[in-house]
Write a protein that holds these residues in place. Sequence first.
Motif, short mmCIF file in Angstrom:
data_model
loop_
_atom_site.label_atom_id
_atom_site.label_comp_id
_atom_site.label_asym_id
_atom_site.label_seq_id
_atom_site.Cartn_x
_atom_site.Cartn_y
_atom_site.Cartn_z
N VAL A 6 0.87 -1.18 0.00
CA VAL A 6 0.00 0.00 0.00
C VAL A 6 0.91 1.23 0.00
O VAL A 6 1.88 1.28 0.77
N PRO B 192 -4.15 1.41 -2.76
CA PRO B 192 -4.16 0.08 -2.11
C PRO B 192 -3.48 -0.97 -2.99
O PRO B 192 -3.19 -0.72 -4.16
N HIS C 277 -6.95 -5.78 -4.14
CA HIS C 277 -7.69 -5.74 -2.88
C HIS C 277 -9.05 -5.09 -3.06
O HIS C 277 -9.25 -4.25 -3.96
N TYR D 186 -11.20 -4.29 -0.06
CA TYR D 186 -11.66 -3.62 1.16
C TYR D 186 -10.62 -2.57 1.53
O TYR D 186 -9.42 -2.85 1.54
N PHE D 187 -11.10 -1.39 1.88
CA PHE D 187 -10.19 -0.26 2.11
C PHE D 187 -10.55 0.44 3.41
O PHE D 187 -11.73 0.50 3.79
N TYR E 88 -16.16 -0.59 0.96
CA TYR E 88 -16.23 -1.80 0.15
C TYR E 88 -17.32 -1.64 -0.89
O TYR E 88 -18.39 -1.09 -0.58
N ARG F 152 -13.31 6.58 -3.95
CA ARG F 152 -12.44 5.79 -4.80
C ARG F 152 -12.71 6.28 -6.22
O ARG F 152 -13.56 5.75 -6.92
N CYS G 1 -3.67 4.37 5.65
CA CYS G 1 -4.58 3.66 4.76
C CYS G 1 -4.26 2.17 4.88
O CYS G 1 -3.10 1.79 5.12
N SER H 126 -5.59 -1.93 3.28
CA SER H 126 -6.46 -2.66 2.36
C SER H 126 -6.34 -4.15 2.61
O SER H 126 -5.37 -4.62 3.22
N GLN I 248 -5.53 -7.01 7.09
CA GLN I 248 -5.35 -5.67 6.57
C GLN I 248 -3.87 -5.33 6.49
O GLN I 248 -3.13 -5.52 7.46
#
Lengths: 113, 118
Positions: free
Chosen positions: A4, A25, A29, A31-32, A50, A69, A92, A94, A102
Amino acid sequence: EPEVTQTPSHQVTQMGQEVILRCVPISNHLYFYWYRQILGQKVEFLVSFYNNEISEKSEIFDDQFSVERPDGSNFTLKIRSTKLEDSAMYFCASKLLALGTQYFGPGTRLTVL
Amino acid sequence: AQTVTQSQPEMSVQEAETVTLSCTYDTSESDYYLFWYKQPPSRQMILVIRQEAYKQQNATENRFSVNFQKAAKSFSLKISDSQLGDAAMYFCAYRLGVSGGGADGLTFGKGTHLIIQP
């Protein structure tokens, strides 16, 4: 190994100004997340994202904050009108899978004067 | 709400010795995950080890292992053969499992500053 990335590494701004913190990210991936860490304190969850929408947010994530995003690679955190107490390290993160781990970026240090 | 407590603000260990960092947590859930993250002076958060609550076996990653006591809600990290590069802040973290729905933000403890004495 994919990682990331976050830009800038350090941002200085005047109180009341808008800032946008950027994150790229890991490419596949889904999910953030954004977290913040005020100097000397613990890391605090801000928001998760997401499928192009916020899936969870904390009490810290008020109307001054927003996430986006804008394209297939970037994930941004906007603070509309910064306050002194927004000075912190912003991380951040992801992950690929719902049950995955994560992975964190190196952080952006935000200083509000 | 879930809470994570790290009662040791700072720990010191001689190089090559073993050190254990403590973490307790409070939750009413049965499905969750626990993590240890390392934060060196660069301030990047690096995953050290992860434990699924449904697994009885303690997770191990090379010199790092955990002692997961689910009934006691305890999740300590043991670092064997400590090295100078292990010096960092160590954060214990918790997150809900699948049954938590979309709630998978990590809850962190306040951290333990680990000092390695050469």
